[in-house]
Scaffold this motif. Structure first.
Motif, PDB file in Angstrom:
ATOM      1  N   LEU A  79       0.804  -1.326   0.132  1.00  0.00           N
ATOM      2  CA  LEU A  79      -0.012  -0.160   0.057  1.00  0.00           C
ATOM      3  C   LEU A  79       0.896   1.317   0.046  1.00  0.00           C
ATOM      4  O   LEU A  79       2.122   1.210   0.343  1.00  0.00           O
ATOM      5  N   HIS A  80       0.263   2.389  -0.502  1.00  0.00           N
ATOM      6  CA  HIS A  80       0.948   3.473  -0.599  1.00  0.00           C
ATOM      7  C   HIS A  80       0.262   4.636  -0.306  1.00  0.00           C
ATOM      8  O   HIS A  80       0.839   5.915  -0.559  1.00  0.00           O
ATOM      9  N   TRP A  81      -1.048   4.531  -0.088  1.00  0.00           N
ATOM     10  CA  TRP A  81      -1.841   5.721   0.199  1.00  0.00           C
ATOM     11  C   TRP A  81      -1.926   5.921   1.786  1.00  0.00           C
ATOM     12  O   TRP A  81      -2.126   5.222   2.775  1.00  0.00           O
ATOM     13  N   VAL A  82      -1.881   7.240   2.161  1.00  0.00           N
ATOM     14  CA  VAL A  82      -1.907   7.589   3.755  1.00  0.00           C
ATOM     15  C   VAL A  82      -2.829   8.934   4.044  1.00  0.00           C
ATOM     16  O   VAL A  82      -2.570   9.881   2.932  1.00  0.00           O
ATOM     17  N   ASP A 101      10.673  22.406  10.753  1.00  0.00           N
ATOM     18  CA  ASP A 101      11.819  21.609  11.329  1.00  0.00           C
ATOM     19  C   ASP A 101      10.904  20.077  11.791  1.00  0.00           C
ATOM     20  O   ASP A 101      11.727  19.233  11.509  1.00  0.00           O
ATOM     21  N   VAL A 102       9.895  20.206  11.787  1.00  0.00           N
ATOM     22  CA  VAL A 102       9.098  18.632  12.164  1.00  0.00           C
ATOM     23  C   VAL A 102       8.411  18.511  10.738  1.00  0.00           C
ATOM     24  O   VAL A 102       8.507  16.966  10.478  1.00  0.00           O
ATOM     25  N   LEU A 103       7.837  19.299  10.123  1.00  0.00           N
ATOM     26  CA  LEU A 103       7.270  18.797   8.843  1.00  0.00           C
ATOM     27  C   LEU A 103       7.802  18.409   7.733  1.00  0.00           C
ATOM     28  O   LEU A 103       7.945  17.491   6.960  1.00  0.00           O
ATOM     29  N   ASP A 104       9.228  19.150   7.399  1.00  0.00           N
ATOM     30  CA  ASP A 104       9.913  19.130   6.166  1.00  0.00           C
ATOM     31  C   ASP A 104      10.446  17.544   6.214  1.00  0.00           C
ATOM     32  O   ASP A 104      10.545  17.003   5.287  1.00  0.00           O
ATOM     33  N   PRO A 105      11.107  17.031   7.505  1.00  0.00           N
ATOM     34  CA  PRO A 105      11.561  15.591   7.459  1.00  0.00           C
ATOM     35  C   PRO A 105      10.529  14.656   6.998  1.00  0.00           C
ATOM     36  O   PRO A 105      10.780  13.537   6.200  1.00  0.00           O
ATOM     37  N   LEU A 106       9.180  14.780   7.527  1.00  0.00           N
ATOM     38  CA  LEU A 106       8.331  13.947   7.265  1.00  0.00           C
ATOM     39  C   LEU A 106       7.914  13.704   5.894  1.00  0.00           C
ATOM     40  O   LEU A 106       7.868  12.837   5.216  1.00  0.00           O
ATOM     41  N   MET A 107       7.647  15.048   5.299  1.00  0.00           N
ATOM     42  CA  MET A 107       7.199  15.096   4.051  1.00  0.00           C
ATOM     43  C   MET A 107       8.170  14.670   3.018  1.00  0.00           C
ATOM     44  O   MET A 107       7.851  13.898   1.978  1.00  0.00           O
ATOM     45  N   ALA A 108       9.472  14.989   3.344  1.00  0.00           N
ATOM     46  CA  ALA A 108      10.719  14.409   2.527  1.00  0.00           C
ATOM     47  C   ALA A 108      10.811  12.792   2.469  1.00  0.00           C
ATOM     48  O   ALA A 108      10.904  12.315   1.396  1.00  0.00           O
ATOM     49  N   ARG A 113       9.893   7.507  -0.510  1.00  0.00           N
ATOM     50  CA  ARG A 113       9.233   6.400  -0.762  1.00  0.00           C
ATOM     51  C   ARG A 113       7.967   6.341  -1.574  1.00  0.00           C
ATOM     52  O   ARG A 113       7.710   5.297  -1.835  1.00  0.00           O
ATOM     53  N   GLY A 114       7.609   7.392  -2.053  1.00  0.00           N
ATOM     54  CA  GLY A 114       6.621   7.339  -2.982  1.00  0.00           C
ATOM     55  C   GLY A 114       5.283   7.174  -2.593  1.00  0.00           C
ATOM     56  O   GLY A 114       4.344   6.663  -3.215  1.00  0.00           O
ATOM     57  N   LEU A 115       5.140   7.678  -1.251  1.00  0.00           N
ATOM     58  CA  LEU A 115       3.702   7.456  -0.526  1.00  0.00           C
ATOM     59  C   LEU A 115       2.845   8.643  -1.214  1.00  0.00           C
ATOM     60  O   LEU A 115       3.422   9.854  -1.299  1.00  0.00           O
ATOM     61  N   GLN A 116       1.566   8.581  -1.216  1.00  0.00           N
ATOM     62  CA  GLN A 116       0.669   9.341  -1.922  1.00  0.00           C
ATOM     63  C   GLN A 116      -0.130   9.759  -0.722  1.00  0.00           C
ATOM     64  O   GLN A 116      -0.594   8.892   0.303  1.00  0.00           O
TER      65      GLN A 116
END
Length: 447
Positions: A79-82, A101-108, A113-116
């Protein structure tokens, strides 16, 4: 919002009346007979699990090492949708000051990983809340000016262009998310402001209606449907994805004898399509494995969670949803309540729970793609039989079934048929007489 046409309004109201009447009459008929009626669902369309099934993921509750482990487990399911929650009051604690500082690492990490992602922004920031002075929960009040919310949503969308879908708030039809009480006109203004701002300054993103709790009933307004009220104001002219959260006590509905979930989903989604909805997402549903004290949901434990989730997934896969998101990927810590803490496929350490294992078994058996199929010829079904048939690309056929009461049936003319139990992993070859045991949890016949 623009006004809906008179014809569409009439159809919408009629469809909702038919939906509710159908649920009531079905339930009355079943109860009068003392048993649940049989149900054979024919899938609406071919199914690709990776495009259809996603999970709600509370990544920001965890340290990066923990949410990376959760992502590993998600991808192991194919699966790849979150669906990811962003709490406005936390990520923008001061106006214009975001926690990059918290959001950038998560979104990167999600992008790597190609998560949608479907991302929703909820909970008024301190500078924007309409809460009265001294309120204990200022984030649970809507913003005093929709433009403040729309501006922050645009800033997020511009910084993270790989996020596919942005959702405007969460469950605005429930007072817990829209104090002091649900207000369809006020939410309509927030939605319109957000759509206009996104289309002007962050074009190309999908925009999702704030996921409505249940079927959008408004508790303090006599159970009136918020989606119906929004439709009167022209919701479907905005070209947004319609989303709601069809939670119920049991997989088949709040009254499993009436199968009210199935009836509401069938007739409610048909009404949405007729009114102009192009995409319908059920972007929250699931059950908690909590041990108590009791909070609304029955206490069903780890095995009950696996049973309920696999049965509901079988039902939803054959109904008219474009995408569904299970709640949730991981259990949470003590910051969540007793029930809300245990909805996960994984425990807090990222280890699979029985529901994860059962889901993995089911998806391994079905493979990544399915086409609508036909059940085998059978006789002697026990009361309350539920039947759904698929076919794999390799030509193997799959029959998903269970019943309100355990029993057995006979299938005719099958060779090399194997009966699978996703909950235990057990499987057995069907004998020459074609006798099959039918339980109250999901079984899959492969031939």
């Amino acid at each position: 919002m623009k006004s809906l046409s008179a014809r569409a309004r009439r159809f919408w109201r009629l469809s909702l009346c038919v939906m509710l009447a159908g649920v009531l009459l079905w339930g009355m008929s079943a109860c009068a007979k003392g048993e649940r009626p049989a149900l054979e669902l024919t899938p609406e369309r071919p199914l690709v699990w990776a495009d259809y099934l996603g999970v709600n993921a509370h990544f920001l509750w965890f340290e990066p090492a923990q949410y990376r482990r959760q992502m590993d487990q998600l991808q192991a399911l194919g699966l790849h949708w979150v669906r990811v929650d962003l709490h406005w009051d936390t990520i923008e604690p001061k106006q214009g000051v975001f926690r990059w500082d918290v959001l950038d690492p998560l979104m990167a990490e999600m992008e790597r990983r190609g998560l949608q992602a479907e991302v929703y922004l909820v909970g008024s920031a301190p500078h924007a809340s309409s809460a009265p002075a001294g309120s204990a929960n200022p984030d649970q009040y809507p913003p005093r000016d929709p433009a403040l919310y729309a501006r922050s949503l645009v800033q997020l969308a511009q910084r993270y262009p790989k996020v596919v879908a942005w959702q405007v708030w969460n469950e605005p039809n429930l007072p817990a998310f829209w104090r002091p009480r649900e207000d369809p006109a006020a939410y309509g203004r927030l939605l319109q402001a957000s759509v206009q701002a996104m289309r002007s300054h962050a074009p190309g993103r999908q925009i999702v209606l704030g996921g409505m709790g249940y079927f959008s009933q408004m508790p303090t307004r006599g159970g009136a449907l918020m989606v119906e009220e929004l439709a009167k104001g022209g919701l479907f002219s905005l070209d947004v994805i319609t989303a709601y959260h069809p939670y119920s006590l049991y997989p088949e509905g709040d009254d499993p004898h009436a199968m009210d979930f199935v009836q509401r989903a069938r007739q409610g989604n048909a009404a949405l399509r007729a009114a102009g909805a192009k995409d319908i997402w059920a972007d929250e549903w699931g059950w908690s494995s909590y041990a108590g004290p009791k909070e609304e949901q029955p206490i069903i434990g780890d095995q009950g969670q696996a049973d309920f989730v696999t049965r509901r997934l079988a039902l939803m896969s054959a109904l008219d949803y474009d995408k569904i998101f299970l709640f949730a990927l991981s259990d949470l810590d003590q910051r969540a309540g007793a029930r809300d803490r245990r909805y996960g496929l994984l425990d807090e350490a990222g280890n699979p729970k029985p529901v994860y294992v059962a889901l993995q078994r089911l998806m391994t058996l079905t493979g990544p793609r399915l086409a609508p199929g036909k059940p085998p010829a059978f006789s002697g079904a026990p009361p309350g039989m539920v039947s759904i048939a698929w076919q794999r690309p390799d030509g193997r056929r799959l029959w998903l079934f269970w019943a309100a009461q355990a029993g057995q049936l006979q299938v005719q003319g099958l060779r090399e048929a194997v009966l699978h139990d996703p909950l235990t992993g057990a499987k057995r070859v069907v004998g020459a007489d074609g006798t099959i045991a039918v339980g109250t949890s999901l079984s899959v016949l492969e031939w």
